[in-house]
Write a protein that holds these residues in place. Structure first.
Motif, PDB file in Angstrom:
ATOM      1  N   SER A   1    -104.190 -42.289 -10.906  1.00  0.00           N
ATOM      2  CA  SER A   1    -103.621 -43.859 -11.227  1.00  0.00           C
ATOM      3  C   SER A   1    -101.833 -44.086 -10.515  1.00  0.00           C
ATOM      4  N   GLY A   2    -101.714 -43.030 -10.105  1.00  0.00           N
ATOM      5  CA  GLY A   2    -100.570 -43.398  -9.138  1.00  0.00           C
ATOM      6  C   GLY A   2     -99.310 -43.819  -9.605  1.00  0.00           C
ATOM      7  N   GLN A   3     -99.360 -44.166 -11.446  1.00  0.00           N
ATOM      8  CA  GLN A   3     -98.752 -44.114 -12.502  1.00  0.00           C
ATOM      9  C   GLN A   3     -98.165 -42.831 -13.316  1.00  0.00           C
ATOM     10  N   HIS A   4     -96.745 -42.559 -14.094  1.00  0.00           N
ATOM     11  CA  HIS A   4     -96.329 -41.494 -14.679  1.00  0.00           C
ATOM     12  C   HIS A   4     -97.100 -41.689 -15.978  1.00  0.00           C
ATOM     13  N   ARG A   5     -97.557 -40.580 -15.876  1.00  0.00           N
ATOM     14  CA  ARG A   5     -98.202 -40.774 -17.626  1.00  0.00           C
ATOM     15  C   ARG A   5     -97.173 -40.789 -18.622  1.00  0.00           C
ATOM     16  N   VAL A   6     -95.756 -39.939 -18.118  1.00  0.00           N
ATOM     17  CA  VAL A   6     -95.100 -39.806 -18.638  1.00  0.00           C
ATOM     18  C   VAL A   6     -93.677 -40.939 -18.400  1.00  0.00           C
ATOM     19  N   LEU A   7     -93.052 -41.798 -18.865  1.00  0.00           N
ATOM     20  CA  LEU A   7     -91.670 -42.742 -18.274  1.00  0.00           C
ATOM     21  C   LEU A   7     -91.088 -41.761 -18.138  1.00  0.00           C
ATOM     22  N   ARG A   8     -90.424 -41.678 -16.545  1.00  0.00           N
ATOM     23  CA  ARG A   8     -88.916 -40.631 -16.118  1.00  0.00           C
ATOM     24  C   ARG A   8     -87.690 -40.537 -17.042  1.00  0.00           C
ATOM     25  N   VAL A   9     -87.802 -41.893 -17.500  1.00  0.00           N
ATOM     26  CA  VAL A   9     -86.485 -42.200 -17.683  1.00  0.00           C
ATOM     27  C   VAL A   9     -86.433 -41.821 -18.941  1.00  0.00           C
ATOM     28  N   THR A  10     -87.869 -41.305 -19.648  1.00  0.00           N
ATOM     29  CA  THR A  10     -88.089 -40.094 -21.631  1.00  0.00           C
ATOM     30  C   THR A  10     -88.157 -39.209 -21.001  1.00  0.00           C
ATOM     31  N   ALA A  11     -88.248 -38.657 -19.903  1.00  0.00           N
ATOM     32  CA  ALA A  11     -88.872 -37.067 -20.028  1.00  0.00           C
ATOM     33  C   ALA A  11     -87.352 -36.129 -19.584  1.00  0.00           C
ATOM     34  N   GLN A  12     -86.927 -35.019 -19.572  1.00  0.00           N
ATOM     35  CA  GLN A  12     -85.978 -34.345 -19.111  1.00  0.00           C
ATOM     36  C   GLN A  12     -86.789 -32.803 -18.636  1.00  0.00           C
ATOM     37  N   LEU A  13     -86.819 -33.255 -17.398  1.00  0.00           N
ATOM     38  CA  LEU A  13     -87.246 -31.987 -16.790  1.00  0.00           C
ATOM     39  C   LEU A  13     -86.838 -30.899 -16.707  1.00  0.00           C
ATOM     40  N   LEU A  14     -86.879 -29.907 -17.058  1.00  0.00           N
ATOM     41  CA  LEU A  14     -86.565 -28.396 -16.727  1.00  0.00           C
ATOM     42  C   LEU A  14     -86.485 -27.835 -16.063  1.00  0.00           C
ATOM     43  N   ALA A  15     -85.904 -26.781 -15.563  1.00  0.00           N
ATOM     44  CA  ALA A  15     -86.044 -25.719 -14.158  1.00  0.00           C
ATOM     45  C   ALA A  15     -87.315 -25.433 -14.263  1.00  0.00           C
ATOM     46  N   PRO A  16     -87.969 -25.906 -12.718  1.00  0.00           N
ATOM     47  CA  PRO A  16     -89.208 -25.235 -12.526  1.00  0.00           C
ATOM     48  C   PRO A  16     -89.726 -23.650 -12.935  1.00  0.00           C
ATOM     49  N   VAL A  17     -88.731 -22.442 -12.730  1.00  0.00           N
ATOM     50  CA  VAL A  17     -89.049 -21.535 -13.427  1.00  0.00           C
ATOM     51  C   VAL A  17     -88.189 -20.766 -14.147  1.00  0.00           C
ATOM     52  N   GLY A  18     -87.919 -20.594 -15.387  1.00  0.00           N
ATOM     53  CA  GLY A  18     -87.061 -20.820 -16.273  1.00  0.00           C
ATOM     54  C   GLY A  18     -86.725 -19.581 -16.893  1.00  0.00           C
ATOM     55  N   ASP A  19     -87.166 -18.611 -17.096  1.00  0.00           N
ATOM     56  CA  ASP A  19     -86.685 -16.845 -16.617  1.00  0.00           C
ATOM     57  C   ASP A  19     -87.726 -16.336 -16.460  1.00  0.00           C
ATOM     58  N   PRO A  20     -87.675 -15.613 -15.369  1.00  0.00           N
ATOM     59  CA  PRO A  20     -87.616 -15.639 -13.510  1.00  0.00           C
ATOM     60  C   PRO A  20     -87.163 -14.275 -14.002  1.00  0.00           C
ATOM     61  N   GLU A  21     -87.428 -12.488 -13.367  1.00  0.00           N
ATOM     62  CA  GLU A  21     -87.264 -11.780 -14.160  1.00  0.00           C
ATOM     63  C   GLU A  21     -86.457 -11.080 -13.265  1.00  0.00           C
ATOM     64  N   LYS A  22     -86.021 -11.775 -12.131  1.00  0.00           N
ATOM     65  CA  LYS A  22     -84.680 -11.358 -11.055  1.00  0.00           C
ATOM     66  C   LYS A  22     -84.489 -12.834 -10.704  1.00  0.00           C
ATOM     67  N   VAL A  23     -82.961 -12.779 -10.409  1.00  0.00           N
ATOM     68  CA  VAL A  23     -82.149 -13.773  -9.769  1.00  0.00           C
ATOM     69  C   VAL A  23     -82.028 -13.248  -8.075  1.00  0.00           C
ATOM     70  N   ILE A  24     -82.545 -13.264  -7.535  1.00  0.00           N
ATOM     71  CA  ILE A  24     -81.275 -12.350  -6.392  1.00  0.00           C
ATOM     72  C   ILE A  24     -81.259 -13.262  -5.267  1.00  0.00           C
ATOM     73  N   CYS A  25     -79.505 -13.084  -4.944  1.00  0.00           N
ATOM     74  CA  CYS A  25     -78.740 -14.101  -4.161  1.00  0.00           C
ATOM     75  C   CYS A  25     -78.975 -13.317  -2.486  1.00  0.00           C
ATOM     76  N   VAL A  26     -78.165 -14.061  -1.873  1.00  0.00           N
ATOM     77  CA  VAL A  26     -77.756 -13.689  -0.184  1.00  0.00           C
ATOM     78  C   VAL A  26     -76.337 -14.216   0.231  1.00  0.00           C
ATOM     79  N   GLY A  27     -75.114 -13.112   0.078  1.00  0.00           N
ATOM     80  CA  GLY A  27     -74.361 -13.592   0.666  1.00  0.00           C
ATOM     81  C   GLY A  27     -73.948 -14.042   1.986  1.00  0.00           C
ATOM     82  N   LEU A  28     -73.225 -14.966   2.488  1.00  0.00           N
ATOM     83  CA  LEU A  28     -72.817 -14.780   3.563  1.00  0.00           C
ATOM     84  C   LEU A  28     -73.606 -15.082   4.884  1.00  0.00           C
ATOM     85  N   ASN A  29     -74.701 -16.133   4.541  1.00  0.00           N
ATOM     86  CA  ASN A  29     -76.016 -16.025   5.396  1.00  0.00           C
ATOM     87  C   ASN A  29     -75.818 -17.537   6.242  1.00  0.00           C
ATOM     88  N   TYR A  30     -74.740 -17.899   6.508  1.00  0.00           N
ATOM     89  CA  TYR A  30     -74.910 -19.886   7.496  1.00  0.00           C
ATOM     90  C   TYR A  30     -73.814 -18.636   8.232  1.00  0.00           C
TER      91      TYR A  30
END
Length: 229
Positions: A1-30
């Motif tokens: 339909s192109g319409q939201h099934r739930v109004l965006r203003v009424t929904a709280q978006l969670l992180a797309p991955v909430g409980d990963p096994e690892k969060v790996i980061c890279v320093g000095l990479n730019y």
């Protein structure tokens, strides 16, 4: 339909991955991030980590710890692992990536740079120090992950404005490198580093305070916005 099934203003978006096994980061990479602090470009990726408990939603609050007076922002391209692998060949590395999202590698610079033996972990891993989202954009949907505008702003003032083409080590190199040491599994998050414009290297330094609003955006991936409380 192109319409939201739930109004965006009424929904709280969670992180797309909430409980990963690892969060790996890279320093000095730019390249520009190395230039702003006057350090040499690394010959190998500089790897550290955050605990999964740092992850919070794309529009949730960042909690300012009482233990720091030097809270800083870092907009980052995050790759989400979709296929298990160890000792992955660089040529096949992108096949192990499900997609990409926007992250803010929030940092307590006093703990990162001076305290805890100058190991980075504690300064990077307070609760809520990894806002993530707003969604995972699949690898196939991104035209060129190494040519995306990447920006951050604080209270509407632009702080970081760069492009992922300035990455020193690209996503395939990072995936292959990290997989030499640990097995990557679906859901693992790989933060790929931040460009120039962070608060600690400004003259004078600028740090976040309660009430500030931090926005991080990456072309084709979307925008996250978090209030410091």
């Amino acid at each position: 339909s192109g319409q939201h099934r739930v109004l965006r203003v009424t929904a709280q978006l969670l992180a797309p991955v909430g409980d990963p096994e690892k969060v790996i980061c890279v320093g000095l990479n730019y390249h520009d991030h190395c230039q702003e602090q006057g350090v040499k470009v690394p010959k190998e990726p500089l790897i550290f980590s955050k605990f999964p408990s740092t992850i919070t939603g794309p529009f949730d609050d960042i909690v300012h710890p009482q233990d720091t007076s030097e809270l800083d922002w870092e907009v980052e391209l995050a790759a989400v692992i979709g296929k298990r692998g160890r000792n992955i060949e660089e040529a096949a590395a992108l096949e192990h990536v499900l997609g990409f999202t926007v992250a803010n590698d929030v940092s307590a610079r006093d703990w990162q740079m001076r305290r805890n033996g100058r190991q980075w972990l504690l300064g990077k891993t307070f609760d809520t120090f990894c806002p993530l989202g707003p969604a995972i954009v699949t690898r196939e949907a991104v035209a060129d992950v190494h040519n995306l505008w990447i920006r951050s702003s604080v209270n509407g003032h632009r702080m970081q404005d760069s492009n992922t083409r300035h990455l020193i080590f690209g996503v395939p190199t990072l995936v292959a490198w990290v997989s030499r040491f640990v097995t990557l599994v679906p859901g693992d998050i790989l933060l790929t580093g931040t460009p120039a414009g962070v608060g600690v290297f400004r003259k004078p330094p600028v740090f976040l305070k309660r009430g500030d609003e931090v926005q991080c955006e990456i072309e084709e991936l979307g925008t996250i916005c978090n209030r410091v409380v």
